[in-house]
Design an enzyme around this catalytic site. Sequence first.
Site: not given
Length: 440
Positions: A239, A351
């Site tokens: 990520e 998120e």
Amino acid sequence: MGKWRITMLLLSMGLFVFSVGAADYHPHVNYKAKQATLEVHKKLKLLNKPRVKTIKSEDGDTVDCVDIYKQPAFDHPALQNHKIQITPNFREASTPSPSSSPSSSASNHVQNDHNSSQQVLSQIWQRSGSCPDGTIPIRRIQRRDLLRATGLEHFGKKPANSYHSTNDEKGSVIINGTRVELGPQVNRSAAILVTVGYSYIGAQGDINIWNPKVASPDEFTTAQIWLKNGPGDAFESVESGWVVNPKVYGDGSTRLFVYWTKDAYKSTGCFDLTCSGFVQTNKDIALGMALQPISSASGPQYQTTFSITKDFHTNNWWVRVGQNIPVGYFPGELFSYLTKGAASLVEWGGEVYSSKIKKNHPHTATGMGSGDFAWNKEGNACYIKQIRIIDYSQQLKYPEWVGTFTDEEYCYAAVNYAASLAEEPVFYFGGPGLHPPDCN
């Protein structure tokens, strides 16, 4: 509050006072305090490698220039015999020609129409100095950083990604007629664009830079790209993007980050270089350091390209930012599914982590993206443009099939919007979190 947090709190406040009176003397408390101090000292020594040069940033952070061969990555057991890769081997992925890709002309059109969005990659610490050749810049971990953790073993880590299998449509997204299960996750809320396949060796996107509010010190919010493979309860992920995470970094600044996990965040991986794993090669970009400038509502918009690509010569997953600037890589030795093959799932979006989401009330007021809802679009909402995957053709492509997913659509929204059929969609995401009466 756990024993670790209590002990650390007392240490930080200097409340271990010793009395000559026998009734006030507690040798077991004294012993625990000394042990905790030793553990913190040992952890700091492990994380903060010997420095060649130190740079004091204007925002209060300290950057240490560390020998590239002595960085934390090589403390990982799987990397004891790892040969560092200074530059990626892969050739630059190409864009399909108009004849082979109906969307390529639309892609160029979108790029020309968005001149108001400026491509930038700037960090505050860079105004105070630079690291010499042969070193990399590492944000120094302070004692106070460790004291904020729930335990030394949890420092720099995302909480475990707990979710249960469900047939509930709210926990899945339909892509090309196939239902893909993504949740529901515990203590997390996401607003993402998703594509599923079998041969994603890279992905990228131009991510809009904002500074959303984080309501509690133990919460965080991200805008990022994920490349994943493996089973849902133990997936592997690489990520990159930006994050606001007071627990790890100590403030509400927007910071560049990378992250990896081999087991859905249960025990492996971490942010940046706060554990061994990620190998940094760039001497001018520091992970975990603040980004500038920040976009503003109805004002100038700033974005940075984030890219993760697999090098099949080494099985390393390279992170690049800005104008294809390599930062470093996730070594293939860290993984199984992502090493043997490619990513099967790519996600773009945001998120939020908090204990005050889903069924817990009141909902957190931590924002995602800009903190404004996705449907308010450019100038207000956070976006990701020029969304691309790379497959074995070595070409940058808009994904053939995509779907949008949100855990809590009235708290954080996701919109994949195109003004016309001639234009490529722009993905907008985010929201304010707590927003009575819809999200409360």
